[in-house]
Enzyme design. Structure first.
Site, PDB file in Angstrom:
ATOM      1  N   THR A   2      16.946  26.715  18.315  1.00 18.82           N
ATOM      2  CA  THR A   2      18.153  27.025  17.527  1.00 18.82           C
ATOM      3  C   THR A   2      18.797  25.734  17.026  1.00 18.82           C
ATOM      4  O   THR A   2      19.196  25.643  15.859  1.00 18.82           O
ATOM      5  CB  THR A   2      19.148  27.826  18.403  1.00 18.82           C
ATOM      6  OG1 THR A   2      18.506  29.033  18.818  1.00 18.82           O
ATOM      7  CG2 THR A   2      20.412  28.164  17.635  1.00 18.82           C
ATOM      8  N   ASN A   7       8.618  36.203  14.948  1.00 19.66           N
ATOM      9  CA  ASN A   7       8.668  36.412  16.399  1.00 19.66           C
ATOM     10  C   ASN A   7       8.456  37.866  16.789  1.00 19.66           C
ATOM     11  O   ASN A   7       7.960  38.161  17.871  1.00 19.66           O
ATOM     12  CB  ASN A   7      10.002  35.908  16.963  1.00 19.66           C
ATOM     13  CG  ASN A   7      11.189  36.270  16.115  1.00 19.66           C
ATOM     14  OD1 ASN A   7      11.239  35.928  14.939  1.00 19.66           O
ATOM     15  ND2 ASN A   7      12.138  36.983  16.686  1.00 19.66           N
ATOM     16  N   GLN A  50       7.477  29.973  16.966  1.00 18.15           N
ATOM     17  CA  GLN A  50       6.476  30.883  17.526  1.00 18.15           C
ATOM     18  C   GLN A  50       5.041  30.427  17.260  1.00 18.15           C
ATOM     19  O   GLN A  50       4.105  31.056  17.743  1.00 18.15           O
ATOM     20  CB  GLN A  50       6.673  32.305  16.983  1.00 18.15           C
ATOM     21  CG  GLN A  50       7.925  32.983  17.472  1.00 18.15           C
ATOM     22  CD  GLN A  50       7.925  33.274  18.973  1.00 18.15           C
ATOM     23  OE1 GLN A  50       6.897  33.184  19.647  1.00 18.15           O
ATOM     24  NE2 GLN A  50       9.076  33.614  19.510  1.00 18.15           N
ATOM     25  N   SER A  72      10.169  24.781  19.832  1.00 16.54           N
ATOM     26  CA  SER A  72      10.977  25.012  21.037  1.00 16.54           C
ATOM     27  C   SER A  72      10.076  24.999  22.269  1.00 16.54           C
ATOM     28  O   SER A  72       9.034  25.664  22.291  1.00 16.54           O
ATOM     29  CB  SER A  72      11.663  26.375  20.915  1.00 16.54           C
ATOM     30  OG  SER A  72      12.294  26.714  22.125  1.00 16.54           O
ATOM     31  N   GLY A  73      10.514  24.282  23.316  1.00 18.82           N
ATOM     32  CA  GLY A  73       9.691  24.114  24.508  1.00 18.82           C
ATOM     33  C   GLY A  73       9.353  25.403  25.228  1.00 18.82           C
ATOM     34  O   GLY A  73       8.210  25.602  25.651  1.00 18.82           O
ATOM     35  N   CYS A 107      20.479  47.076  21.066  1.00 17.84           N
ATOM     36  CA  CYS A 107      21.509  48.055  21.389  1.00 17.84           C
ATOM     37  C   CYS A 107      22.867  47.461  21.031  1.00 17.84           C
ATOM     38  O   CYS A 107      23.427  46.691  21.787  1.00 17.84           O
ATOM     39  CB  CYS A 107      21.454  48.398  22.868  1.00 17.84           C
ATOM     40  SG  CYS A 107      22.481  49.804  23.261  1.00 17.84           S
TER      41      CYS A 107
HETATM   42  N1  PLP Z   1      13.061  30.785  15.938  1.00 17.20           N
HETATM   43  C1  PLP Z   1      12.210  31.730  16.359  1.00 17.20           C
HETATM   44  C2  PLP Z   1      11.177  32.263  15.421  1.00 17.20           C
HETATM   45  C3  PLP Z   1      12.302  32.235  17.658  1.00 17.20           C
HETATM   46  O1  PLP Z   1      11.457  33.191  18.064  1.00 17.20           O
HETATM   47  C4  PLP Z   1      13.297  31.714  18.522  1.00 17.20           C
HETATM   48  C5  PLP Z   1      13.463  32.256  19.882  1.00 17.20           C
HETATM   49  O2  PLP Z   1      13.129  33.397  20.149  1.00 17.20           O
HETATM   50  C6  PLP Z   1      14.149  30.695  18.041  1.00 17.20           C
HETATM   51  C7  PLP Z   1      14.002  30.266  16.739  1.00 17.20           C
HETATM   52  C8  PLP Z   1      15.207  30.090  18.906  1.00 17.20           C
HETATM   53  O3  PLP Z   1      14.648  29.233  19.864  1.00 17.20           O
HETATM   54  P1  PLP Z   1      15.468  28.823  21.169  1.00 17.20           P
HETATM   55  O4  PLP Z   1      15.484  30.006  22.072  1.00 17.20           O
HETATM   56  O5  PLP Z   1      14.724  27.659  21.747  1.00 17.20           O
HETATM   57  O6  PLP Z   1      16.834  28.429  20.710  1.00 17.20           O
END
Ligand code: PLP
Length: 385
Positions: A72, A150, A178, A198-199, A324
């Protein structure tokens, strides 16, 4: 009862090798890398080693990797940072199916006066590239389009998209959260300027991410403060997690080909097995361009949440395409953007596999799930008699 985890697009188990690599940075090497004394100074080389491990996985130069706290933050830094650097005349183009980390950031900027185009997708979750060309004809923009979705696993043709974007003199960001570690990525050949990862989606812990910033791409920092990360992000570096991300990327680089082949075979076994065992099941998303680990089903006439609860009672973890909110079960924005009909949209279930899944896991789902579906349909007011 054995627990079967098939929700790896939500988060992944931290690899034991990753835990082992990061532990000394809590117990022995706990200094601040900015310190002049040796408690801190000795950490620099570990940060730079991790940076080169991340860079190697995506074909970048280590100097182009910025460590962040999560996917994020990487998305926010890319979009807000590039828009701020572009100054007056900045424009944004994204798609309806992006993760909220991108979509909400773009919509926030729109509320602050930045023009935004949200591209539609078709029923397979794919973009119309002519619509992208048309949006770019209005002038240069920051284009933020995800590498893979995702929820459905649908892969956008990023190389082709980036060529269109670059030819229009625009900047290309891709949310590859992803995709990194699941499909080969070469930022140079794929011509992207900014790429988020993202780790915790690739067997490192939650709370660590990175942003690839192609040399020469103009971007302002999101977090102002100290001069860490070459002045691109204030904040003391999270050394143990950075080391962990580096190790996770090294593991992904080493094993990607065999792992993705094995995981795709398991995913296909699950898909074929369920299609055979259950009537009225559909697969959502372009089946020819999908992540190897992901499948999104619609089980007609029943709610995804009911399926999830019943699977959870059997130790099986997956996820649904509904959220939800305020007491009503609304299909997700991705499923709605694809125009999936009501009856299918409410019964979506996503299975996402990882290197830790086995054939036995899949076979247990194939044994347990069909009777659950039949039972839920028996009591559903929507199911045909
Ligand atoms: N972008 C995508 C496509 C994701 O699937 C996610 C998390 O599910 C994120 C961004 C956000 O990543 P993070 O949870 O590391 O903030």
């Amino acid at each position: 009862m054995k627990n079967i985890y098939l929700d790896n697009n939500a988060t992944t188990r931290v690899a034991p090798e990753v835990v082992e690599a990061m532990m000394p940075f809590f117990t022995d090497y706990w200094g601040n890398p900015s310190s002049m004394h040796r408690f801190g100074g000795q950490l620099k080389k570990h940060l730079e080693h991790a940076r080169s491990q991340v860079a190697a996985l995506i074909g970048a130069d280590p100097s182009e990797i910025l460590f962040t706290s999560c996917g994020t933050e990487s998305d926010n830094t890319a979009i807000r940072g590039a828009v701020e650097a572009a100054g007056a005349g900045a424009r944004l183009i994204t798609s309806r199916v992006e993760h909220p980390a991108v979509l909400e950031t773009c919509r926030y900027l729109k509320r602050h006066g930045i023009p935004l185009v949200e591209l539609e997708v078709n029923g397979r979750g794919q973009l119309d590239l002519d619509a992208l060309r048309k949006a770019l004809a209005a002038g240069p923009a920051l284009v933020s389009l995800m590498w893979a979705n995702n929820e459905t696993g649908v892969i956008f043709p990023i190389r082709e998209i980036a060529e269109i974007v670059k030819a229009a003199g625009s900047v290309m960001h891709t949310d590859a959260v992803q995709s990194v570690g699941k499909v080969p990525i070469d930022v140079k050949a794929d011509s992207v300027d900014l790429l988020s990862l993202s780790g915790h989606k690739l067997h490192a812990p939650k709370g660590i991410g990175a942003l690839y910033i192609r040399k020469g791409t103009k971007i302002h920092p999101l977090l102002l403060g100290g001069h860490q990360e070459s002045g691109r992000r204030g904040g003391t570096e999270n050394v143990p997690y950075i080391v962990a991300l580096g190790k996770a990327c090294e593991l992904a680089s080493a094993n990607m080909r065999e792992e993705t082949t094995r995981v795709a075979a398991l995913r296909n076994r699950l898909e074929e097995g369920l299609l055979k065992a259950c009537p009225d099941v559909k697969i959502n998303g372009d089946p020819d361009h999908r992540l190897p680990n992901t499948v999104n089903f619609s089980f007609l006439y029943i709610e995804g949440e009911s399926i999830l609860y019943r699977m959870s009672d059997c130790g099986i973890a997956a996820s649904s395409g509904s959220a939800c909110t305020s007491g009503s079960l609304e299909p997700s924005h991705v499923i709605r953007a694809m125009g999936i009909p009501f009856m299918a949209a409410h019964g979506t279930i996503r299975f996402s596999l990882s290197r830790y899944n086995t054939k036995e896991d899949v076979d247990t789902v194939l044994e347990q799930l069909p009777p659950i579906i039949a039972d839920l349909r028996r009591i559903s007011p929507f199911a045909p008699p």
